[in-house]
Design an enzyme around this catalytic site. Structure first.
Site, mmCIF file in Angstrom:
data_model
loop_
_atom_site.group_PDB
_atom_site.id
_atom_site.type_symbol
_atom_site.label_atom_id
_atom_site.label_comp_id
_atom_site.label_asym_id
_atom_site.label_seq_id
_atom_site.Cartn_x
_atom_site.Cartn_y
_atom_site.Cartn_z
ATOM 1 N N GLY A 148 0.550 -1.148 -0.186
ATOM 2 C CA GLY A 148 0.069 0.187 0.020
ATOM 3 C C GLY A 148 1.103 1.418 -0.094
ATOM 4 C CD GLN A 152 3.471 5.914 3.155
ATOM 5 O OE1 GLN A 152 2.639 5.361 2.501
ATOM 6 N NE2 GLN A 152 4.598 4.997 3.498
ATOM 7 C CB CYS A 208 5.435 2.012 7.568
ATOM 8 S SG CYS A 208 4.917 3.442 6.911
ATOM 9 C CG LEU A 209 6.672 1.135 1.439
ATOM 10 C CD1 LEU A 209 6.150 1.394 0.334
ATOM 11 C CD2 LEU A 209 8.118 0.224 1.216
ATOM 12 C CG HIS A 227 -0.345 1.111 7.520
ATOM 13 N ND1 HIS A 227 0.739 0.563 8.391
ATOM 14 C CD2 HIS A 227 0.404 1.847 6.679
ATOM 15 C CE1 HIS A 227 1.928 1.216 7.978
ATOM 16 N NE2 HIS A 227 1.810 1.904 7.073
ATOM 17 C CD GLU A 228 -1.252 2.377 2.961
ATOM 18 O OE1 GLU A 228 -0.479 3.339 3.233
ATOM 19 O OE2 GLU A 228 -0.481 1.081 3.001
ATOM 20 C CG HIS A 277 0.659 6.600 6.221
ATOM 21 N ND1 HIS A 277 1.796 7.076 6.652
ATOM 22 C CD2 HIS A 277 0.894 5.340 5.615
ATOM 23 C CE1 HIS A 277 2.570 6.040 6.560
ATOM 24 N NE2 HIS A 277 2.009 4.897 6.142
HETATM 25 O O1 GNR Z 1 4.313 -2.694 2.512
HETATM 26 C C1 GNR Z 1 3.554 -2.374 3.548
HETATM 27 N N1 GNR Z 1 3.481 -3.684 4.227
HETATM 28 C C2 GNR Z 1 2.567 -3.519 5.441
HETATM 29 C C3 GNR Z 1 2.664 -4.777 6.035
HETATM 30 C C4 GNR Z 1 1.740 -4.920 7.347
HETATM 31 C C5 GNR Z 1 1.143 -3.832 7.499
HETATM 32 C C6 GNR Z 1 1.099 -2.768 6.781
HETATM 33 C C7 GNR Z 1 1.738 -2.496 5.661
HETATM 34 S S1 GNR Z 1 1.791 -1.156 4.679
HETATM 35 C C8 GNR Z 1 3.196 -1.115 3.947
HETATM 36 C C9 GNR Z 1 3.404 -0.073 2.890
HETATM 37 C C10 GNR Z 1 3.283 1.197 3.458
HETATM 38 O O2 GNR Z 1 3.943 1.792 4.127
HETATM 39 N N2 GNR Z 1 2.097 1.830 3.416
HETATM 40 O O3 GNR Z 1 1.684 2.992 4.144
HETATM 41 NI NI NI Z 2 3.087 2.943 5.656
#
Ligand code: GNR
Ligand code: NI
Length: 171
Positions: free
Chosen positions: A46, A51, A92-93, A134-135, A138
């Site tokens: 995601g 980001q 998270c990236l 999670h997204e 953000h």
């Molecule tokens: O790539 C991602 N993997 C992930 C794994 C477990 C829970 C959430 C994520 S999201 C993350 C990509 C990201 O940072 N999205 O904001």
């Molecule tokens: Ni993230």
């Protein structure tokens, strides 16, 4: 298409609250396409516009096994959250190499606009439920490490600052 630069924690811009998208036009479609390309290139499931330093309510995600079903959520809103919670290991990236367990509602129903500007509903569970929450965090300026204890967060902050310094040195 173009690869976008992903902000790294503790960049204060990650705490910006995104504004709703006023119209799904060519500019937004270009942003979406660049975000999808950036998500796949980074091997993420995601990516939120926050980001890539664009503070509008846009998310892309792909939790399919083959990584071939990109999903676009513009102006997403949670309609329903399950009462039961689930714990999942999140990453998270924007916080590379940090993983920790986060508890969230196990299932959510989300309403959003697609890339075509048409509204749709998504009933998510498992990784898709974790990812969409999670997204959406953000988009309100929240990073998953904000759920951890102040002590853990401080250790992560220090580790990330050291890592950016090291990354600069080897480049
Ligand atoms: O790539 C991602 N993997 C992930 C794994 C477990 C829970 C959430 C994520 S999201 C993350 C990509 C990201 O940072 N999205 O904001
Ligand atoms: Ni993230």
């Amino acid at each position: 298409m173009a690869l976008l630069t992903i902000l790294r924690y503790p960049d204060p811009r990650l705490h910006t609250v995104a504004k709703p998208v006023a119209a799904v036009d060519d500019r937004i479609r270009r942003l979406v396409d660049d975000m999808v390309e950036t998500m796949y290139a980074s091997e993420g499931v995601g990516l939120a516009a926050t980001q890539v330093n664009v503070h509008e309510r846009v998310i892309v995600m792909d939790t399919s096994e083959q990584h071939n079903q990109p999903m676009v959520l513009i102006n997403p809103e949670i309609l329903q959250r399950s009462d039961d919670l689930a714990i999942a290991e999140e990453g998270c990236l924007s916080v590379p190499q940090v993983y920790d367990r986060i508890e969230r509602p196990a299932r959510v129903t989300v309403r959003a606009l697609g890339r075509d500007g048409q509204p749709f509903e998504l009933e998510a569970e498992g990784l898709a439920a974790v990812c969409v929450q999670h997204e959406m965090d953000h988009l309100i300026g929240k990073v998953f490490v904000d759920y951890l204890s102040p002590l853990k967060r401080d250790r992560i902050r220090t580790k990330m600052i050291k890592k950016s310094r090291d990354d600069l040195r080897v480049r």
